[in-house]
Structures are given as structure tokens and as C-alpha cells.
Motif scaffolding. Sequence first.
Motif, PDB file in Angstrom:
ATOM      1  N   MET B 195       0.832  -1.203   0.000  1.00 18.74           N
ATOM      2  CA  MET B 195       0.000   0.000   0.000  1.00 18.74           C
ATOM      3  C   MET B 195       0.867   1.255   0.000  1.00 18.74           C
ATOM      4  O   MET B 195       1.848   1.338   0.738  1.00 18.74           O
ATOM      5  N   THR B 196       0.502   2.215  -0.833  1.00 15.16           N
ATOM      6  CA  THR B 196       1.192   3.495  -0.863  1.00 15.16           C
ATOM      7  C   THR B 196       0.450   4.442   0.076  1.00 15.16           C
ATOM      8  O   THR B 196      -0.763   4.347   0.183  1.00 15.16           O
ATOM      9  N   MET B 197       1.178   5.344   0.746  1.00 17.06           N
ATOM     10  CA  MET B 197       0.479   6.212   1.685  1.00 17.06           C
ATOM     11  C   MET B 197       0.968   7.641   1.628  1.00 17.06           C
ATOM     12  O   MET B 197       2.159   7.890   1.474  1.00 17.06           O
ATOM     13  N   VAL B 198       0.013   8.537   1.736  1.00 16.45           N
ATOM     14  CA  VAL B 198       0.333   9.943   1.932  1.00 16.45           C
ATOM     15  C   VAL B 198      -0.261  10.313   3.284  1.00 16.45           C
ATOM     16  O   VAL B 198      -1.467  10.240   3.479  1.00 16.45           O
ATOM     17  N   VAL B 199       0.596  10.640   4.233  1.00 15.44           N
ATOM     18  CA  VAL B 199       0.143  10.828   5.604  1.00 15.44           C
ATOM     19  C   VAL B 199       0.495  12.237   6.070  1.00 15.44           C
ATOM     20  O   VAL B 199       1.631  12.677   5.913  1.00 15.44           O
ATOM     21  N   VAL B 200      -0.498  12.931   6.611  1.00 21.95           N
ATOM     22  CA  VAL B 200      -0.210  14.205   7.257  1.00 21.95           C
ATOM     23  C   VAL B 200      -0.055  13.912   8.738  1.00 21.95           C
ATOM     24  O   VAL B 200      -0.920  13.291   9.348  1.00 21.95           O
ATOM     25  N   THR B 201       1.053  14.303   9.313  1.00 26.40           N
ATOM     26  CA  THR B 201       1.188  14.129  10.758  1.00 26.40           C
ATOM     27  C   THR B 201       2.204  15.110  11.318  1.00 26.40           C
ATOM     28  O   THR B 201       3.092  15.583  10.616  1.00 26.40           O
ATOM     29  N   HIS B 202       2.026  15.443  12.578  1.00 25.39           N
ATOM     30  CA  HIS B 202       2.980  16.325  13.252  1.00 25.39           C
ATOM     31  C   HIS B 202       3.805  15.569  14.277  1.00 25.39           C
ATOM     32  O   HIS B 202       4.703  16.137  14.875  1.00 25.39           O
ATOM     33  N   GLU B 203       3.456  14.298  14.511  1.00 23.80           N
ATOM     34  CA  GLU B 203       4.110  13.545  15.572  1.00 23.80           C
ATOM     35  C   GLU B 203       5.521  13.178  15.129  1.00 23.80           C
ATOM     36  O   GLU B 203       5.703  12.389  14.218  1.00 23.80           O
ATOM     37  N   LEU B 204       6.505  13.736  15.809  1.00 26.08           N
ATOM     38  CA  LEU B 204       7.888  13.463  15.412  1.00 26.08           C
ATOM     39  C   LEU B 204       8.209  11.980  15.460  1.00 26.08           C
ATOM     40  O   LEU B 204       8.829  11.431  14.548  1.00 26.08           O
ATOM     41  N   ALA B 205       7.744  11.319  16.531  1.00 27.16           N
ATOM     42  CA  ALA B 205       8.042   9.900  16.668  1.00 27.16           C
ATOM     43  C   ALA B 205       7.474   9.129  15.487  1.00 27.16           C
ATOM     44  O   ALA B 205       8.139   8.267  14.896  1.00 27.16           O
ATOM     45  N   SER B 206       6.260   9.483  15.124  1.00 26.25           N
ATOM     46  CA  SER B 206       5.598   8.852  13.995  1.00 26.25           C
ATOM     47  C   SER B 206       6.385   9.070  12.716  1.00 26.25           C
ATOM     48  O   SER B 206       6.610   8.158  11.931  1.00 26.25           O
TER      49      SER B 206
END
Lengths: 364, 249
Positions: B195-206
Motif C-alpha cells: 500500500m502506498t500512503m500519503v500521511v499528514v502528521t505532526h508527531e515526530l516519533a511517527s
Amino acid sequence: MPARLVIEGDSAHIEGSLTFPDVRRVLAEFERALAVRTGSTLEVDLSGLTRIDSGGAALLDEVTERGRGRNVRVAYTGACDEVAEIRRIFSSGAGARVAERERAGLLQRCGVWGYHTWAGFLEFLQLTADTFYWSFAGLVSKRGGRKGAFVTQALLIGVDALPVVLTISFLVGAILALQSAAQLRQFGANIFVADLIAVSMAREMGPLMTAIILAGRSGSAIASEIATMTVTEEIDALKTMGINPVRYIVVPKFYAISLCMPLLSILATLVGILGGLIVAFLYLDLTPAVYTREAIEILTAKDIVTGLVKSVAFAGLICTIGAHYGFRVQGGAEGVGRTTTASVVAAIFAVVVADCFFSLIFYF
Amino acid sequence: MDKPHPIAEVQSLSAGFGGRSVLEDINLDIHEGEILVVLGKSGCGKSTLLKHMVGLLKPSAGSVRLFGIDIFAADEPEMVEVLKKVGVLFQYGALLNSLYVHENVAIPLEQHTDVPPSVIRRLVEAKLGLVRLTGTGHLLPSELSGGMRKRAALARALALDPDILFADEPSAGLDPMTTAHQDDLLLELREDLGMTMVVVTHELASIHRIADRIAFLEDKKILFLGTVSDAKGCGVEIVEEFFRMGTFA
Ligand SMILES: Nc1ncnc2c1ncn2[C@@H]1O[C@H](COP(=O)(O)OP(=O)(O)OP(=O)(O)O)[C@@H](O)[C@H]1O
Ligand SMILES: [Mg+2]
């Protein structure tokens, strides 16, 4: 390549890729194979599977489960690592079923309904008391209110409703006159149409029609606005800011509707009488001057006052019922729709019952 | 796998709301099986970019191709075919409030496949299990916590095993442990389903765990595009600051 299921005796193998589009067909094929055997084992060789997705994985689990129902043990062998991994990720376990919501029995539902109705009634009384308290407190001190809210609400509830209220009252006056004209003419009692219209508009139709229109128009708006604010936690936000939501949101609407409703119903009465005048002029050969004089003579101060008292009471009912249903909303967006509908029905019902009550008090 | 086209392409995309421009001349290629994380300050246009990439908003200029198809030129049936291979997780979940959680997850399965109901029930339970929501299918969205709603929405986005997943802040409002589990899930899905993913996130760990590449949005443009380790020494002040400070307010 779409999946191909080959069944030979107690063993079977699947080839190709087993994905969503294959599920229905392959499940049916398995079902047919399972139907002809009981109490045995079906060994399914998965080594020919090139690809599988969650649909395929769920299908294999479903086959295991259905086999169990027929006492057939379904065993999968030879899956390559990839396939095994995907089966593991999407495994739905044995007997995976969405938990049913508890269904209550008839007696229990009656009890719950009764309890909710009673609790709702108490809440309604509480809200009414709060509304009255805060509207009097608001007259003394401006603290905790919203600046300009009264004017906005008055425009929204009163001025914007003017066209529809006037049109409907005019038509109601005209219809009443038309219906009675035919009867009155037979007795040569044409002039009494003015009495009939003036009295019925001032005592009943003016306040009642206005109240029913405002219940549909403003009552629903109040309920849906407050319900939306409740489900989006805006009401909670106000509370945590130390603001009383009744004072902040309900009271300006209460002021506005209590002021606008009597004014609207006076206008409605006048326009209704005008509607009757036009019918009387065209149908019953009454001159406007005669009609007007007769109408003015028959009306007493009591008619006017009871009309006004009623309309203020209707205003209070519509506002508090709308707010009550708004605060009581359950669930999310769909709850807003449901509670708004319920509030309009309840408001119209309450207005008619109250009207009946007033007629008893004032005229008997 | 070698593909002639990247799975998603954004070509000189400009966008805005009623004359106010939010994105200008964005170019972005997303390759099969990669996880691209979109970063940037709150309000910089990340959600807007995502909405353009799935065709919800029309750009003022430029184009978006998914699976080689220009989605703003595609007709309705073509677009539906594309959307069946796309999963979208909205920033606020966007579950249908009037339906139970299990019905929400079942919508795409019922509408786009002919899978029998017994298998759909299994699939729903499996997808809810993925996001650790086993046993909550019979609840209404309004009966879930904020984080649970987000996860239920992720389960719905994953219903059809999409080839590409767009996720707007999938871990917003989740505790670090649940976030870590969810990151593992995303990695697993990428590993096993490609699966290809485009993820918006602010979590540095993530970001450290999942990102193959990051795209840093700032002032309507992509300021930086590359790996996390490159970002830390890229010489762009604000990008380096982001990784030093953690999350922007
Ligand atoms: N429907 C809309 N109408 C008008 N302007 C909008 C709309 N949606 C977003 N905007 C504007 O577009 C800009 C980008 O918004 P967007 O939601 O894409 O930000 P974001 O990067 O996702 O922020 P966050 O991290 O807070 O979610 C903001 O300045 C916002 O004011
Ligand atoms: Mg956003």
C-alpha cells in the motif's frame, strides 16, 4: 489471474490471486463442495495462491467456519509467507460477529419511555424556570448576555416572518368570509360577516395562525441551532467559560419572540379583517365603510387583550419547547434532524392545547 | 516493482479559496509502496493539498494524476474506478453519524463489491480489529471517543484494501502507545499489501517511524522534499527547527 478452486476428493487447491471480485464465486464453490460431505476433513492447498487480500482472507475464515457447521474440518496448507502474513493481519478469528445491540422487552421499553418522558418534563420545567429567571434578571443587569443578540433575533423571528404571516392571515380572513358569505346571504344577514371575521380573527385565528407559523419557522430554528451547538460541544464550551447557556442563547430569543409574536398577531388580525372586507365588498355588496364600522363596534377591549395574552403565552411555549428539545438532543447530526421535527410537533400541539385552555378560562 | 508512472502525480498545482491562494505551483510524485509524510505549520494547506489529490477540490491551475489518470479530466465512471483504489481518512473522521460503526466500515464493501454479507461481517470485524476497535461495531459514532472515531474512520478507509491511502493526521488525539501500534499497522500494510500512503502528521516519533520521504509545506510551496535524515541537515532553517522543536503549535 482470477482464483481457480479445484476440488478432488478430500483435498483441494486454489490457484491464482484471491481478491474481492473472486469472493462470492469461490465461496459458492466451497459451499457446494462442503454440502456433499460430513464429518471429514477438507485439506486445502494454498501453495498455488499468488496473491490474496483482506477479502480473500475473510473468505478462507468464513469457509473454516461454515465447514465447522457441517462437521468438516477445513485445513489450509502450503501458503507462502506473504499469503500467511496477510491472512494473519486480516484474520477475523472464529465466529467473528458484530455484537448485537441489546434489545429491550416491551415492558422495559414502556418503562424507559415513561421515565424519559417524566425526566424530560422535569427538565422542561427547570428550563422554563431558568428562562423566566434569567429574562427578569436580564432586565436588571446586562451581564452574561450577548450584545446585539436581541436585535438580530427580533429581525430573524419578527421581520423575516412578516410576509408569510401577513399572506396567510389575509387568506384565512378571506376564506372565512367566503365560507360564511354563502350561509349569511340566505338569511339576508350579510352585515354579520364583519362581526364574524373581526371576532374570530382577534380572538382566535390571528394569534393561533401566527403561533403555528412561528412554531414551524422559529421554533424549529431555535431547536436546531441549540441542538447543533449541543452535539458540537459548543454548549459545553460556553459552560466552561462560566457562561450560562440559557442566559446567553435562550433569553435573547425569548425576548425577541415575546415581543414579536403579539405585534405579528395584531398585524395578522388586521390583515385578516382586510381579507374579509374584500370578500364582503365583492360578494356581499357591503361597502368598506359599513364593514369597518361594524367590525370596530363588535370588538371589545377584552377580545384584543385576550388575543395579546394568548400570543405572548404561545411565544413563551414555542421558545422554551424549541430550546428544551435542542438541549435534549441525542447522537450526532441525525439527532439534530430528529429533535427538530419533534420540537415542531410538540410546539404546535402545545399551542393548540393552550389555546383550548385559554378559551375555557376567558369565555366560559 | 517497476511502473512507468508514479502512482500519484501532482503537477504544478495551484489552489486557493475564493481568490486567496493557499498552494502555489506544487509538484510531487508519489511512488508505489512509499510512505510520504506531509508536514507544515497548522493552516499551511496540508488538508487542502490532500483534498485536491483525491479530487474533492478543483485546483485553479495544474493537474493531479492517480494511477496515471488525470482526475480532473476523468468522467464519473473512470473516477469511481480510481476511487475504489483510494482510501481517505479525513482529519475529523467524517463517519456517517446516523449509521453504526460496523455499517460505516461496511459501506464501501457493500457498494463496490459483491461479497456476501457473512464475509462482509468478517471483513468489518477484521478491519476494526486492525485499529483495535474489536467489539465496538454496534456503537454509534457519537458514542465513541475522539480517538476511537479517528480509528474507526481509518478502518473504513482500509475497507477495500486501497492501493493508496491518504490519511490526514491519523494519530491526532491518540496516546503514544496507540500511535505506535497504528504506525506498525501502516508499515505492515505497506510491507504486505504494497500500500502506498500519503500521511499528514505532526508527531515526530511517527515521522521517524514511518516516513520514507517528507514533503515540508511552507508559504504555499514545498520547501523541502526528501528523507528525514536529509531534512535534519538540509540547511533550510525552518525545516531544521521543526525537527529540533518537535511540533509547531
Ligand atoms: N473551506 C475553506 N474555505 C476557505 N478557506 C479555507 C477552507 N479550508 C481551508 N481554508 C484555508 O486554507 C488554509 C489551509 O487550510 P488547511 O485546512 O489545508 O490547513 P492544514 O495545513 O491542514 O492545517 P492543520 O494542520 O491545522 O489541519 C487555511 O489558511 C484556511 O484558512
Ligand atoms: Mg488539516
